[in-house]
Design a protein around this motif. Structure first.
Motif, mmCIF file in Angstrom:
data_model
loop_
_atom_site.group_PDB
_atom_site.id
_atom_site.type_symbol
_atom_site.label_atom_id
_atom_site.label_comp_id
_atom_site.label_asym_id
_atom_site.label_seq_id
_atom_site.Cartn_x
_atom_site.Cartn_y
_atom_site.Cartn_z
ATOM 1 N N UNK A 122 -6.240 0.577 -8.290
ATOM 2 C CA UNK A 122 -5.110 0.393 -7.369
ATOM 3 C C UNK A 122 -5.568 0.376 -5.918
ATOM 4 N N UNK A 123 -6.601 1.156 -5.595
ATOM 5 C CA UNK A 123 -7.023 1.288 -4.207
ATOM 6 C C UNK A 123 -8.111 0.344 -3.777
ATOM 7 N N UNK A 124 -8.584 -0.532 -4.663
ATOM 8 C CA UNK A 124 -9.726 -1.378 -4.321
ATOM 9 C C UNK A 124 -9.418 -2.375 -3.217
ATOM 10 N N UNK A 125 -8.170 -2.776 -3.089
ATOM 11 C CA UNK A 125 -7.846 -3.769 -2.069
ATOM 12 C C UNK A 125 -7.460 -3.179 -0.725
ATOM 13 N N UNK A 126 -7.557 -1.850 -0.567
ATOM 14 C CA UNK A 126 -7.122 -1.204 0.664
ATOM 15 C C UNK A 126 -8.306 -0.500 1.341
ATOM 16 N N UNK A 127 -8.258 -0.397 2.658
ATOM 17 C CA UNK A 127 -9.380 0.115 3.433
ATOM 18 C C UNK A 127 -9.204 1.563 3.887
ATOM 19 N N UNK A 128 -8.030 2.131 3.748
ATOM 20 C CA UNK A 128 -7.810 3.486 4.260
ATOM 21 C C UNK A 128 -8.721 4.485 3.543
ATOM 22 N N UNK A 129 -9.300 5.472 4.270
ATOM 23 C CA UNK A 129 -10.163 6.477 3.635
ATOM 24 C C UNK A 129 -9.479 7.261 2.518
ATOM 25 N N UNK A 130 -8.167 7.257 2.513
ATOM 26 C CA UNK A 130 -7.434 7.942 1.441
ATOM 27 C C UNK A 130 -7.935 7.502 0.075
ATOM 28 N N UNK A 131 -8.167 6.204 -0.072
ATOM 29 C CA UNK A 131 -8.550 5.682 -1.388
ATOM 30 C C UNK A 131 -9.972 6.083 -1.748
ATOM 31 N N UNK A 132 -10.831 6.300 -0.762
ATOM 32 C CA UNK A 132 -12.175 6.800 -1.057
ATOM 33 C C UNK A 132 -12.096 8.246 -1.548
ATOM 34 N N UNK A 133 -11.145 9.010 -1.004
ATOM 35 C CA UNK A 133 -10.962 10.394 -1.462
ATOM 36 C C UNK A 133 -10.464 10.411 -2.907
ATOM 37 N N UNK A 134 -9.534 9.526 -3.217
ATOM 38 C CA UNK A 134 -9.030 9.451 -4.587
ATOM 39 C C UNK A 134 -10.151 9.064 -5.543
ATOM 40 N N UNK A 135 -10.994 8.105 -5.122
ATOM 41 C CA UNK A 135 -12.100 7.677 -5.968
ATOM 42 C C UNK A 135 -13.073 8.840 -6.211
ATOM 43 N N UNK A 136 -13.398 9.570 -5.153
ATOM 44 C CA UNK A 136 -14.304 10.715 -5.304
ATOM 45 C C UNK A 136 -13.690 11.765 -6.231
ATOM 46 N N UNK A 137 -12.426 12.064 -6.027
ATOM 47 C CA UNK A 137 -11.749 13.053 -6.876
ATOM 48 C C UNK A 137 -11.810 12.641 -8.345
ATOM 49 N N UNK A 187 0.825 -1.214 0.000
ATOM 50 C CA UNK A 187 0.000 0.000 0.000
ATOM 51 C C UNK A 187 0.856 1.259 0.000
ATOM 52 N N UNK A 188 2.018 1.214 0.661
ATOM 53 C CA UNK A 188 2.875 2.404 0.717
ATOM 54 C C UNK A 188 3.349 2.795 -0.681
ATOM 55 N N UNK A 189 3.735 1.798 -1.486
ATOM 56 C CA UNK A 189 4.163 2.092 -2.852
ATOM 57 C C UNK A 189 2.990 2.572 -3.695
ATOM 58 N N UNK A 190 1.834 1.932 -3.546
ATOM 59 C CA UNK A 190 0.652 2.346 -4.305
ATOM 60 C C UNK A 190 0.256 3.774 -3.966
ATOM 61 N N UNK A 191 0.345 4.114 -2.700
ATOM 62 C CA UNK A 191 -0.045 5.463 -2.288
ATOM 63 C C UNK A 191 0.988 6.492 -2.743
ATOM 64 N N UNK A 192 2.272 6.149 -2.663
ATOM 65 C CA UNK A 192 3.307 7.088 -3.116
ATOM 66 C C UNK A 192 3.136 7.394 -4.596
#
Length: 653
Positions: A258-273, A234-239
């Motif tokens: 990329x973010x579908x397998x992770x639970x952090x709200x960060x990925x929901x923000x990316x999806x919304x954006x 996840x660290x590499x995916x987020x970077x």
């Protein structure tokens, strides 16, 4: 003179008063001396025998361990030597000896394991760092180095070298093969140990480092060649996603997957954006509802999210969020970033502010300069920011006075606009001279220096601009435009201006001198440089001598004694430098471990780069890079460092 090599009270010191110099003794080393060394071989090692005749050399790279095996003469080129490393007092004048290297360890065969999937790269051979730069290095040693690589360097050479290291095909071994030299214990740097202990893949660290450098495109291409990498780290995916948000290009479909397998709200923000950016209003509303549920209404990103989905512009509370996804949302929603956001210190985030068209132009230029200083914006982008600043009243006419007092991004932008508005030759020379002067020495090699050089391009190196020639030479050499530097250097020498003499060391390391002219110019320059010089100026001159020697310019003992007021060449580890890293650099270069040599060199240079690092350390880095075949990179680092050091006589800039 106490403690110097010239002190006749020291054992084995040279008696210069009798007219015997080290250079003349070198010429006197005949076949008789070599025969004495060879005759002594049965009784002692070659190192010992020859040291009694000519004294040991002083090395930038470490000597071979005499206890490793019986040393024998070898045709292999010796490590780069220099009088900037401490050695035992010589028993006789120090001179070069037959190179001595340990016998190689016995060759052992092992069955080959499966190829490392993380060994893929975008560069190979001469484009990268050779066939396999990590040969002979274990992953246990390599991973902490990669995790700690610097990010915000002002050096284009260091950043390009780091990029080549990360993109080169090849990978370290899970265990060093039999017969390979050990690379020593892995050092501890910042958060590197946690990254290593977490079992992160070599490829994940490469992708993360590229993304942190701002090279989102290369990081994405490398990740595509490493199967399953981002889904398991996840660290590499987020970077990578952060880099795409800040610098582009942003491929939303890939980022969302990329973010579908992770639970952090960060990925929901990316999806919304991404949904809002692509015009998926229904999907963005659904993502916003999920984000409210997951993150809570106190999340400072929510007002921005509401603005992206058609809500009102966010208040200042939303601007408390300075994350990459928030800054990207502000740019997409055309929400201006307030000037007090310049309190940010991360140049990558400042680059996002500089590229937000809704933000005040003066704020964008200030943020852009600081981002460009760390190489997150290029010269063209910085020039565009300068051109967008609105000029008030008669400021164009008063640009020289205003910029001289202001010395900010606004002042530099004013100079650029004034230069475009005037045709008067003498005024153009004066404006260009001030623009060059206002570039911080630490920023000369990067886009800030490049922007000043672009302005200087509009001035011809003619006799009426001779006073500008020394500063113009220094700036063009710093940014690597050596053809232009040569034209201005020639003008400086023809004009024989009072400040032209201090350019010689920069000309010597930049290839601006005729072949063979570097040795002849050392003494005249040194005599001028040390005349009436204080301690700070002498320290600077000693640093210049170390840099000259690192690129092959012969520096005699007499020059060191003159520069240091008789103290002799400095030795030992540079103050403030990790001794383990200092030693490890030489060990890696001696062992031919290219990847390790480059990684340790970059760590030693740190985020200060060659312009913000003690010159003796830059000299050691350059010597060891040359030893592993990277002479071009070594010379470029020395040139950048020298451009920050050279200054008129009596000046400490």
């Amino acid at each position: 003179m106490s403690g110097s090599r010239a002190d006749p009270s020291r054992p084995g010191a040279t008696r210069r008063g009798r007219g015997i110099s080290r250079s003349s003794l070198a010429c006197a080393l005949t076949a008789r001396c070599l025969a004495a060394c060879l005759a002594a071989l049965p009784l002692m090692t070659m190192d010992t025998a020859c040291a009694q005749v000519v004294g040991p050399p002083i090395r930038l790279t470490p000597s071979a361990d005499p206890s490793a095996s019986v040393p024998v003469p070898s045709p292999v080129a010796p490590p780069v030597t220099s009088p900037v490393e401490e050695a035992a007092p010589p028993a006789a004048p120090s001179m070069a000896v037959v190179p001595v290297v340990p016998r190689p360890p016995p060759v052992a065969s092992q069955p080959l394991g499966p190829p490392d999937p993380d060994g893929a790269g975008l560069l190979s051979g001469g484009e990268g760092l050779g066939g396999d730069p990590w040969r002979g290095v274990s992953q246990a040693d390599a991973l902490p180095l990669l995790a700690a690589l610097p990010v915000n360097t002002p050096s284009p050479t260091a950043k390009a070298l780091q990029r080549r290291l990360l993109l080169s095909a090849g990978s370290p071994a899970l265990a060093v093969s039999a017969g390979a030299p050990p690379s020593g214990p892995a050092p501890v740097f910042g958060d590197a140990p946690s990254s290593h202990r977490s079992g992160r893949r070599f490829g994940a660290l490469r992708v993360t480092a590229l993304a942190r450098l701002g090279d989102a495109r290369a990081a994405a291409e490398l990740a595509d060649r490493l199967p399953g990498l981002l889904s398991g780290d996840e660290a590499a995916a987020r970077a990578l996603t952060d880099a795409e948000l800040l610098f582009g290009p942003m491929e939303c479909a890939k980022a969302q997957a990329r973010g579908q397998g992770f639970e952090d709200p960060y990925w929901r923000k990316v999806d919304l954006y991404c949904r809002a950016r692509l015009g998926d209003r229904a999907g963005a509303d659904l993502a916003l509802a999920m984000l409210r549920e997951r993150a809570g209404r106190a999340d400072p990103f929510l007002p921005l999210a509401e603005s992206l989905t058609g809500g009102p512009p966010p208040g200042r509370r939303a601007l408390l969020d300075a994350s990459p996804v928030a800054l990207a949302a502000m740019r997409t929603a055309r929400v201006p970033v307030p000037p007090d956001a310049l309190a940010l210190t991360d140049p990558a985030l400042l680059a996002a502010i500089a590229t937000n068209p809704a933000t005040d132009p003066a704020t964008r230029a200030s943020a852009g300069e600081r981002a460009a200083a760390a190489l997150f914006l290029d010269t063209r982008q910085l020039l565009d920011l300068y051109a967008q600043i609105p000029v008030r009243g008669d400021e164009i006419l008063r640009a020289r006075d205003l910029a001289g007092r202001d010395r900010s991004a606004y002042g530099r932008a004013l100079l650029h606009q004034a230069m475009a508005a005037t045709m008067d030759g003498s005024r153009r020379v004066a404006l260009a001279a001030l623009a060059v002067e206002l570039v911080d020495p630490l920023w000369r090699s990067g886009p800030v220096g490049g922007a000043a050089a672009a302005l200087l391009d509009t001035v011809s190196p003619t006799p009426d601009a001779a006073a500008l020639a020394p500063a113009a030479t220094r700036l063009y050499a710093a940014v690597g435009r050596l053809d232009a530097a040569k034209r201005w250097y020639d003008l400086a020498q023809r004009g024989r201006t009072a400040d032209a003499a201090w350019l010689w060391p920069l000309a010597a390391v930049s290839g601006l001198l005729p072949r063979g002219a570097d040795a002849a110019g050392l003494s005249p320059w040194l005599a001028e440089a040390v005349r009436g010089a204080g301690d700070d100026a002498r320290t600077r001159v000693a640093g210049q001598l170390a840099l000259l020697q690192a690129v092959g310019v012969a520096v005699p003992d007499s020059a060191w004694l003159a520069a240091t007021d008789g103290a002799g060449p400095p030795g030992g580890v540079v103050g403030g430098v990790d001794p383990a890293l200092w030693q490890r650099l030489g060990d890696a270069a001696t062992g031919g471990r290219v990847g390790e040599t480059v990684a340790v060199a970059l760590l030693l240079l740190g985020e200060g780069g060659p312009t913000g690092t003690p010159p003796r350390l830059v000299a050691r880095v350059a010597a060891n890079l040359t030893a592993v075949g990277l002479e071009g990179d070594a010379r470029a680092l020395v040139r950048e460092a020298m451009a920050a050091l050279v200054a008129p006589t009596g000046s400490e800039r």
